[in-house]
Motif scaffolding. Structure first.
Motif, short mmCIF file in Angstrom:
data_model
loop_
_atom_site.label_atom_id
_atom_site.label_comp_id
_atom_site.label_asym_id
_atom_site.label_seq_id
_atom_site.Cartn_x
_atom_site.Cartn_y
_atom_site.Cartn_z
N LYS A 262 -45.00 97.98 -90.71
CA LYS A 262 -43.57 97.70 -90.71
C LYS A 262 -43.29 96.70 -91.82
O LYS A 262 -44.21 96.09 -92.36
CB LYS A 262 -43.12 97.15 -89.36
N LYS A 263 -42.04 96.54 -92.15
CA LYS A 263 -41.60 95.56 -93.16
C LYS A 263 -41.06 94.34 -92.44
O LYS A 263 -40.41 94.45 -91.40
CB LYS A 263 -40.52 96.15 -94.07
N VAL A 264 -41.32 93.16 -93.01
CA VAL A 264 -40.79 91.92 -92.46
C VAL A 264 -40.19 91.08 -93.58
O VAL A 264 -40.56 91.23 -94.76
CB VAL A 264 -41.87 91.11 -91.70
N CYS A 265 -39.27 90.21 -93.23
CA CYS A 265 -38.56 89.41 -94.23
C CYS A 265 -39.43 88.27 -94.76
O CYS A 265 -40.42 87.87 -94.14
CB CYS A 265 -37.25 88.87 -93.65
N LYS A 266 -39.03 87.73 -95.89
CA LYS A 266 -39.75 86.65 -96.57
C LYS A 266 -39.94 85.44 -95.67
O LYS A 266 -41.02 84.84 -95.62
CB LYS A 266 -39.00 86.27 -97.84
N GLU A 267 -38.90 85.05 -94.94
CA GLU A 267 -38.98 83.88 -94.07
C GLU A 267 -40.03 84.07 -92.96
O GLU A 267 -40.76 83.14 -92.64
CB GLU A 267 -37.61 83.57 -93.46
N THR A 268 -40.08 85.26 -92.42
CA THR A 268 -41.07 85.56 -91.39
C THR A 268 -42.47 85.49 -91.97
O THR A 268 -43.39 84.94 -91.35
CB THR A 268 -40.81 86.94 -90.76
N LYS A 269 -42.65 86.01 -93.17
CA LYS A 269 -43.97 85.95 -93.83
C LYS A 269 -44.39 84.50 -94.08
O LYS A 269 -45.56 84.14 -93.86
CB LYS A 269 -43.93 86.70 -95.16
N GLU A 270 -43.47 83.68 -94.53
CA GLU A 270 -43.79 82.27 -94.79
C GLU A 270 -44.19 81.54 -93.52
O GLU A 270 -45.18 80.80 -93.50
CB GLU A 270 -42.59 81.56 -95.45
N ARG B 202 -64.74 82.00 -82.38
CA ARG B 202 -64.19 83.23 -82.96
C ARG B 202 -63.26 83.93 -81.97
O ARG B 202 -62.22 84.44 -82.36
CB ARG B 202 -65.32 84.15 -83.42
N ARG B 203 -63.63 83.93 -80.71
CA ARG B 203 -62.77 84.57 -79.69
C ARG B 203 -61.46 83.82 -79.54
O ARG B 203 -60.39 84.43 -79.44
CB ARG B 203 -63.51 84.64 -78.35
N GLU B 204 -61.52 82.48 -79.52
CA GLU B 204 -60.30 81.69 -79.44
C GLU B 204 -59.40 81.98 -80.63
O GLU B 204 -58.19 82.18 -80.47
CB GLU B 204 -60.63 80.19 -79.40
N LEU B 205 -59.98 82.04 -81.82
CA LEU B 205 -59.18 82.33 -83.01
C LEU B 205 -58.55 83.72 -82.91
O LEU B 205 -57.37 83.89 -83.20
CB LEU B 205 -60.05 82.23 -84.27
N ALA B 206 -59.33 84.71 -82.49
CA ALA B 206 -58.82 86.08 -82.38
C ALA B 206 -57.61 86.13 -81.44
O ALA B 206 -56.57 86.71 -81.78
CB ALA B 206 -59.91 87.02 -81.88
N LEU B 207 -57.73 85.53 -80.27
CA LEU B 207 -56.63 85.57 -79.30
C LEU B 207 -55.41 84.81 -79.80
O LEU B 207 -54.27 85.25 -79.59
CB LEU B 207 -57.10 85.04 -77.96
N ARG B 208 -55.62 83.69 -80.46
CA ARG B 208 -54.47 82.93 -80.98
C ARG B 208 -53.80 83.68 -82.13
O ARG B 208 -52.57 83.69 -82.23
CB ARG B 208 -54.92 81.53 -81.39
N PHE B 209 -54.58 84.33 -83.00
CA PHE B 209 -53.99 85.13 -84.07
C PHE B 209 -53.20 86.30 -83.48
O PHE B 209 -52.12 86.63 -83.96
CB PHE B 209 -55.07 85.65 -85.02
N MET B 210 -53.72 86.93 -82.44
CA MET B 210 -53.01 88.05 -81.81
C MET B 210 -51.66 87.59 -81.26
O MET B 210 -50.67 88.31 -81.37
CB MET B 210 -53.87 88.69 -80.73
N GLU B 211 -51.62 86.40 -80.71
CA GLU B 211 -50.35 85.88 -80.20
C GLU B 211 -49.38 85.59 -81.35
O GLU B 211 -48.18 85.87 -81.23
CB GLU B 211 -50.60 84.61 -79.37
N ILE B 212 -49.86 85.06 -82.45
CA ILE B 212 -49.01 84.81 -83.63
C ILE B 212 -48.44 86.12 -84.16
O ILE B 212 -47.26 86.20 -84.50
CB ILE B 212 -49.80 84.05 -84.71
N LYS C 20 -48.01 88.87 -82.42
CA LYS C 20 -47.05 89.35 -81.40
C LYS C 20 -45.69 88.66 -81.56
O LYS C 20 -44.65 89.32 -81.55
CB LYS C 20 -47.62 89.09 -80.00
N VAL C 21 -45.70 87.34 -81.70
CA VAL C 21 -44.45 86.57 -81.79
C VAL C 21 -43.72 86.83 -83.10
O VAL C 21 -42.50 87.03 -83.12
CB VAL C 21 -44.74 85.06 -81.60
N ASN C 22 -44.43 86.83 -84.22
CA ASN C 22 -43.79 86.96 -85.52
C ASN C 22 -43.41 88.39 -85.89
O ASN C 22 -42.40 88.60 -86.55
CB ASN C 22 -44.68 86.37 -86.62
N PHE C 23 -44.25 89.35 -85.50
CA PHE C 23 -44.03 90.74 -85.92
C PHE C 23 -43.70 91.69 -84.78
O PHE C 23 -43.51 92.87 -84.99
CB PHE C 23 -45.27 91.28 -86.65
N GLN C 24 -43.65 91.16 -83.55
CA GLN C 24 -43.38 91.95 -82.36
C GLN C 24 -44.34 93.14 -82.22
O GLN C 24 -43.94 94.26 -81.89
CB GLN C 24 -41.92 92.45 -82.33
#
Length: 130
Positions: free
Chosen positions: A10-18, A78-88, A90-94
Motif C-alpha cells: 500500500k502507499k502511505v504519506c510522508k508524515e507516516t513514513k517519518e 529478537r522476539r521482543e523486537l519482532a513483536l514491537r515492530f509488528m505493533e508499530i 499495525k498502528v502506522n500502516f493498519q
C-alpha cells in the motif's frame, strides 16, 4: 549497522513514513541496547497484489520484514523486537499482525560498513560509531 527492511502493499504519506522510521529506530535502539546513528531503514511500497502470505486474503494489507542485524542478541531480545515492530506496523500502516512476517538475518559486525569504519561485534550499551 542494522538494515531494517519493510515491504508493504500500500502507499502511505510522508508524515507516516517519518513517524514510522522514528519509532522503529527508537525501539531498535532500546531493545537491542545500541546507539541510533548507524540504523538503516528501508520502506518499499508495492501495489496491492504484489506481496503475499499464504494465510492472508490476497486483498489484505501485508507487511514483510527482513532485519539484517549483528549477531549476539538473544532469542528473547529478537522476539521482543519482532513483536514491537509488528505493533508499530499495525498502528502506522493498519496491517493486521496476522498478515505480517519477519525474518532476522545475523551477520558478524565486520560485515557492516560506514565511511568511517566497519562495525565491531555487538556489545551491550555500545555506541558503535564512537
Amino acid at each position: 549497522m542494522p538494515h531494517l527492511q519493510f515491504e508493504i502493499n500500500k502507499k502511505v504519506c510522508k508524515e507516516t513514513k517519518e513517524e514510522f522510521a522514528k519509532q522503529i529506530r527508537d525501539v531498535f535502539s532500546e531493545v537491542m541496547d545500541t546507539g541510533k546513528d548507524h540504523i538503516a531503514i528501508s520502506l518499499r511500497e508495492y501495489e496491492k497484489y504484489s506481496l503475499s502470505i499464504g494465510r492472508a486474503d490476497p486483498k489484505d494489507d501485508i507487511c514483510l520484514m527482513n532485519l539484517d542485524i549483528r549477531e549476539g542478541r538473544t532469542i528473547e531480545k529478537r522476539r521482543e523486537l519482532a513483536l514491537r515492530f509488528m505493533e508499530i506496523v499495525k498502528v502506522n500502516f493498519q496491517v493486521d499482525t496476522k498478515n505480517q512476517y519477519l525474518t532476522f538475518t545475523e551477520h558478524k559486525g565486520e560485515d557492516f560498513h560506514l565511511v568511517e569504519k566497519f562495525l565491531a561485534s555487538w556489545e551491550s550499551g555500545e555506541d558503535p560509531l564512537v
